[in-house]
Scaffold this motif. Structure first.
Motif, short mmCIF file in Angstrom:
data_model
loop_
_atom_site.label_atom_id
_atom_site.label_comp_id
_atom_site.label_asym_id
_atom_site.label_seq_id
_atom_site.Cartn_x
_atom_site.Cartn_y
_atom_site.Cartn_z
N MET A 1 0.83 -1.21 0.00
CA MET A 1 0.00 0.00 0.00
C MET A 1 0.86 1.26 0.00
SD MET A 1 -3.30 -1.05 2.38
CE MET A 1 -2.56 -0.37 3.80
N VAL A 2 1.94 1.24 0.75
CA VAL A 2 2.81 2.41 0.81
C VAL A 2 3.44 2.69 -0.54
CG1 VAL A 2 4.99 3.27 1.78
CG2 VAL A 2 3.23 2.34 3.29
N ILE A 3 3.94 1.65 -1.21
CA ILE A 3 4.58 1.89 -2.51
C ILE A 3 3.55 2.35 -3.55
CG2 ILE A 3 4.45 -0.45 -3.44
CD1 ILE A 3 7.42 1.89 -3.84
N ALA A 4 2.34 1.80 -3.50
CA ALA A 4 1.30 2.24 -4.45
C ALA A 4 0.90 3.68 -4.17
CB ALA A 4 0.08 1.31 -4.37
N ALA A 5 0.75 4.04 -2.89
CA ALA A 5 0.39 5.41 -2.55
C ALA A 5 1.50 6.37 -2.89
CB ALA A 5 0.04 5.50 -1.06
N ALA A 6 2.75 6.00 -2.61
CA ALA A 6 3.88 6.87 -2.92
C ALA A 6 4.01 7.07 -4.43
CB ALA A 6 5.16 6.27 -2.35
N TRP A 7 3.80 6.00 -5.18
CA TRP A 7 3.84 6.10 -6.65
C TRP A 7 2.79 7.08 -7.15
CZ3 TRP A 7 6.27 2.10 -9.98
CH2 TRP A 7 6.03 2.31 -11.32
N SER A 8 1.56 6.94 -6.64
CA SER A 8 0.48 7.85 -7.05
C SER A 8 0.78 9.28 -6.66
CB SER A 8 -0.84 7.41 -6.43
OG SER A 8 -1.22 6.15 -6.93
N PHE A 9 1.29 9.47 -5.45
CA PHE A 9 1.61 10.82 -4.96
C PHE A 9 2.71 11.44 -5.81
CE2 PHE A 9 4.06 13.71 -2.27
CZ PHE A 9 3.07 14.63 -1.95
N ALA A 10 3.74 10.66 -6.12
CA ALA A 10 4.88 11.19 -6.89
C ALA A 10 4.47 11.59 -8.30
CB ALA A 10 6.01 10.15 -6.92
N LEU A 11 3.57 10.82 -8.91
CA LEU A 11 3.17 11.13 -10.28
C LEU A 11 2.09 12.20 -10.37
CD1 LEU A 11 3.19 7.60 -11.94
CD2 LEU A 11 4.91 9.40 -12.06
N ASN A 12 1.31 12.36 -9.30
CA ASN A 12 0.25 13.37 -9.32
C ASN A 12 0.65 14.68 -8.66
OD1 ASN A 12 -1.49 11.67 -10.65
ND2 ASN A 12 -2.34 10.84 -8.78
N ALA A 13 1.76 14.68 -7.96
CA ALA A 13 2.17 15.89 -7.26
C ALA A 13 2.89 16.85 -8.16
CB ALA A 13 3.06 15.53 -6.07
#
Length: 102
Positions: free
Chosen positions: A90-102
């Motif tokens: 979950m952390v890697i999926a959330a971090a991936w989403s945050f990094a690409l959408n931020a």
């Protein structure tokens, strides 16, 4: 009203199939001799169902889901903790989403 009838028919059909499969499972297992092979099969049946669900998620998803599942698998193999594996995925999926959408 035709939509309501179709919905109730679908609910009753699913309920009948569920009841039938549960009764059939109990009936069949009363007829099967419990050998080590049968016990091994039944012990691993839930794992194979979970693996199939995860595989279908990864197949429908993209690279983010594949990386999250791979990391969760590695954590599970290393620390043998489902909680840490799920958390890592979950952390890697959330971090991936945050990094690409931020």
């Amino acid at each position: 009203m035709p939509g309501d009838l179709a919905a109730w028919a679908a609910i009753l059909l699913v309920a009948a199939i569920t009841l039938g499969s549960r009764l059939a499972g109990a009936f069949l297992m009363s007829r099967v001799r419990m050998s080590p092979a049968v016990e091994h099969f039944l012990d691993n049946l839930s794992i194979s169902v979970i693996a199939a669900l995860v595989a279908s998620l990864v197949a429908r998803g993209g690279l983010r889901e594949a990386v999250a599942v791979a990391l969760a698998s590695l954590v599970m193999l290393r620390w043998k903790s489902a909680v840490w594996a799920i958390t890592a995925g979950m952390v890697i999926a959330a971090a991936w989403s945050f990094a690409l959408n931020a």
